[in-house]
Design an enzyme around this catalytic site. Structure first.
Site, PDB file in Angstrom:
ATOM      1  CD  GLU A 128      54.084  45.465  34.240  1.00 53.03           C
ATOM      2  OE1 GLU A 128      53.141  46.284  34.339  1.00 53.03           O
ATOM      3  OE2 GLU A 128      54.704  45.254  33.181  1.00 53.03           O
ATOM      4  CD  GLU A 159      54.632  41.701  31.104  1.00 50.01           C
ATOM      5  OE1 GLU A 159      54.519  42.814  30.514  1.00 50.01           O
ATOM      6  OE2 GLU A 159      53.877  41.328  31.999  1.00 50.01           O
TER       7      GLU A 159
END
Length: 429
Positions: free
Chosen positions: A212, A332
């Protein structure tokens, strides 16, 4: 995402379903031996394995290496990998980093804890034993397990002149040097159990540069783009055999026309990332996307969130099909148990939307190449869970969704060869 609070399930349901699992799966792995695997490759928008298109039904268990260091932790690692294989899952995404934290793999720049490295050796070796491949993330944008914050602290401790932002990780030459050294050390690590260097081990599905990434101090995206280009090129000079992704959440950048129509909120275009630009780099083999409507929008309405999930996925698959010409992996996704009025049935609906869209893309030979729920763990380790974590076999309806997706994906060549006969039995029930 990182670990947090516990989720509770009825003990009676757990006990009865464990019994069903035992009856269904006991003895399956008694004669399981080291598997000789092929590397997963890419051809346009598809992953290729053993000459055919390969679709992924995967999952996240970020904690494998960290738990493998513990006195009795290896049993949990084995149990999770074995359970994943029993559900027909083929790839587990997990951390191959822990920087300066408890049970740190990298104690300080260039200094590694051999005990922790041996735990990672075990995770890779055991994944091979269970017939599961690994997508290994190499650093965290978040503070959990050290991340870019720890790299900046190390630089401060060495007296380097830095700004107060942890985004120095992306542009400071010395910190870039720290990370390159880390990459080289991990990629060339010789597994003490298998004797195979990580870069030569096909048990590893691929590498993820950073979990991320965000670089909000440069909303133009130039800083992060330069970092991705430099680090991906460096990694590929050491390891040209494995696939590589960035680790993006999937936000569209300030120059993208989709920033106004597809991003969850206006802030998402100001984080220094750009899904198309970052993923277009030639050394990046496939694009990664995350899905967290709970954290990305203040709207509480479940139907709104589920519509966003479908639109978000379809937009990125369209990008893969028409612009990137690369596979798209939703590495995810999760629905928070902390939502007001949360019911596990809501999570089942979320999972089903994700699985259906992946399945439809696979049927049409599209770029939607796989999905990974965040996150799975086994009983007795609730401290490692969070608002998204589940023990997947505790709730029968969730378990059924996951295994049915394995069966559907297998029909479009999303199964490892050794699983074929086993899945015939699993999918016939």
């Amino acid at each position: 995402m990182v670990a947090g609070n516990n989720l509770f399930f009825p003990i009676v349901v757990f006990a009865s379903f464990v019994a069903i699992l035992y009856i269904s799966f006991s003895g399956l792995w008694a004669h399981h031996s080291q598997k000789k695997l092929s590397f997963v490759e890419r051809n346009g928008t598809h992953f290729i394995l053993d000459g055919g298109v390969f679709y992924v039904n995967g999952w996240n268990s970020y904690w494998l290496m960290d738990y493998g260091v513990k006195e009795n932790g290896k049993y949990k690692v084995k149990s999770m990998l074995q359970a994943g294989a029993k559900m027909g899952l083929t790839v587990c995404r997990t951390w191959a980093f822990n920087d300066g934290d408890y049970n740190a793999l990298q104690i300080s720049p260039g200094q590694f804890d051999e005990k922790v490295f041996r735990a990672l050796d075990y995770v890779i070796a055991e994944a091979n034993q269970q017939g599961v491949r690994l997508l290994l993330a190499l650093v965290n944008n978040l503070e959990a397990f050290g991340g870019k914050t720890q790299y900046v602290k190390w630089a401060w401790e060495e007296g380097l002149c830095l700004t107060s932002s942890t985004d120095s990780f992306f542009y400071n030459p010395s910190i870039r040097g720290y990370f390159k050294n880390y990459l080289k050390t991990v990629l060339t690590r010789k597994n003490t159990i298998t004797g195979i260097e990580y870069r030569d081990d096909p048990t590893i599905f691929g590498w993820e540069l950073i979990n991320e990434p965000r670089c909000a101090t440069d909303a133009s995206g130039n800083t992060l783009q330069d970092w991705i280009e430099e680090m991906s090129t460096f990694l590929k000079t050491i390891d040209s055999k494995h696939l590589l992704t960035v680790g993006l959440e999937g936000f569209y950048g300030p120059k993208s026309p989709k920033r106004l129509t597809e991003n969850p909120e206006i802030w998402a275009s100001d984080l220094g990332t750009d899904f198309i630009r970052n993923s277009m780099i030639p050394t990046i083999d496939f694009a990664s996307v995350h899905i967290y409507p709970d954290h990305w929008t203040p709207v509480e309405d479940l139907e709104y969130k589920l519509k966003f999930v479908a639109r978000w996925m379809q937009s990125h698959i369209e990008d893969g099909d028409k612009e990137l010409l690369k596979p798209i992996m939703f590495t995810e996704f999760g629905l928070s148990s902390e939502n007001k009025g949360f019911d596990p049935a809501q999570r089942d609906r979320f999972y089903k939307i994700v699985f259906d869209i992946i399945n439809n893309s696979a049927k049409n030979r599209g770029s939607g190449a796989g999905s990974f729920p965040w996150q799975f763990f086994v009983g007795g380790m609730e401290d490692y869970s969070d608002e998204f974590g589940i023990v997947p076999w505790v709730r029968p309806s969730t378990f059924k969704l996951i295994t049915e997706q394995s069966c559907r994906v297998a029909q479009t060549r999303g199964v490892l060869l050794w699983q074929t006969n086993y899945l015939k039995r699993l999918c016939s029930h």
